[in-house]
Write an enzyme that holds these catalytic residues in place. Structure first.
Site, PDB file in Angstrom:
ATOM      1  N   HIS A   1      -4.936  -4.316   3.265  1.00  0.00           N
ATOM      2  CA  HIS A   1      -5.422  -3.421   4.039  1.00  0.00           C
ATOM      3  C   HIS A   1      -6.802  -2.881   3.962  1.00  0.00           C
ATOM      4  O   HIS A   1      -7.809  -3.195   4.517  1.00  0.00           O
ATOM      5  CB  HIS A   1      -4.612  -2.342   4.023  1.00  0.00           C
TER       6      HIS A   1
ATOM      7  N   CYS B   1      -1.972   4.156  -1.524  1.00  0.00           N
ATOM      8  CA  CYS B   1      -3.153   4.390  -0.674  1.00  0.00           C
ATOM      9  C   CYS B   1      -2.544   4.735   0.786  1.00  0.00           C
ATOM     10  O   CYS B   1      -2.800   6.065   1.274  1.00  0.00           O
ATOM     11  CB  CYS B   1      -4.251   3.800  -0.668  1.00  0.00           C
ATOM     12  N   HIS B   2      -1.922   3.694   1.382  1.00  0.00           N
ATOM     13  CA  HIS B   2      -1.466   3.677   2.471  1.00  0.00           C
ATOM     14  C   HIS B   2      -0.040   3.294   3.005  1.00  0.00           C
ATOM     15  O   HIS B   2       0.284   3.194   4.147  1.00  0.00           O
ATOM     16  CB  HIS B   2      -2.471   3.178   3.684  1.00  0.00           C
ATOM     17  N   GLY B   3       0.802   3.180   1.828  1.00  0.00           N
ATOM     18  CA  GLY B   3       1.981   2.623   1.981  1.00  0.00           C
ATOM     19  C   GLY B   3       2.324   1.436   2.233  1.00  0.00           C
ATOM     20  O   GLY B   3       3.732   1.115   2.708  1.00  0.00           O
TER      21      GLY B   3
ATOM     22  N   PRO C   1       0.540  -0.982   7.072  1.00  0.00           N
ATOM     23  CA  PRO C   1      -0.932  -1.038   7.463  1.00  0.00           C
ATOM     24  C   PRO C   1      -1.590  -2.521   7.046  1.00  0.00           C
ATOM     25  O   PRO C   1      -2.391  -2.782   7.940  1.00  0.00           O
ATOM     26  CB  PRO C   1      -1.434   0.042   6.745  1.00  0.00           C
TER      27      PRO C   1
END
Length: 205
Positions: free
Chosen positions: A136, A165-167, A181
């Protein structure tokens, strides 16, 4: 330099506060900085490329004879962390049964050498080699075992890697789960076996 971390699987049916599971969680995250319980092992100097050669992307040779089942070693190639995970039979079995939840279960996108375009995304089923960077935004995922109590993954989590960080989540073959993501599976670098327990990262010839 390289780092080695042992990642034992939690016993079947263990409670969330099982000490083995807590150790597994504490020992993970070897992508860039290893947890305090991990053991750092310097790469044998005769095989370590010079800083200039490393910057230019020189291949790196790695001895994996000291890598136990469930253990993961991190080496540097082109300034990136490369994971080498010796998967157990249980880890290999966990790669099956959740293909419908994956964005690219057959590794159709070119994120690996052709020889690693298979169910295990590896040259040998038990040895998984991948660049430990989320596809990502370049964060560093950490390892999470099957049955973890981490609320960021579901109760049916088969074990794999989680990017805090964003899953984004990846299974133990680095295949990304749907609706995350990260757009692609983890990248598999070119590599080859020089001997039964010796790898060359960065050159598949």
């Amino acid at each position: 330099m390289e780092h080695t971390t042992t990642l034992p699987l939690p016993p079947t049916g263990s409670a969330p506060d099982d000490p083995d599971r807590r150790f597994w969680l504490a020992a993970t995250g070897a992508a860039g900085a290893v947890a305090a319980t991990a053991t750092a092992i310097p790469l044998v100097s005769s095989f370590a490329p010079s800083e200039r050669a490393r910057a230019m992307g020189a291949a790196v040779e790695v001895d994996i004879s000291d890598l136990p089942p469930g253990g993961m070693k991190t080496v540097e190639w082109r300034g990136k962390p490369v994971w080498i995970l010796r998967r157990t039979p249980e880890m290999l079995a966990a790669l099956k049964g959740h293909e419908g939840q994956l964005a690219d279960p057959e590794s159709a996108k070119d994120q690996q050498p052709e020889a690693a375009r298979n169910a295990t995304r590896s040259l040998r089923p038990e040895v998984f080699v991948a660049i430990g960077i989320c596809t990502h935004l370049g964060c560093s995922p950490t390892a999470l075992p099957a049955g973890t109590a981490n609320p960021s993954v579901g109760s049916d989590w088969p074990g794999g890697f989680f990017c805090p960080c964003h899953g984004s989540t990846f299974d133990l073959a680095g295949r990304v789960f749907k609706n995350k993501p990260a757009p692609t599976n983890l990248e598999i670098p070119p590599h080859a076996y020089l001997a039964d327990q010796r790898l060359r990262i960065g050159d598949a010839s």
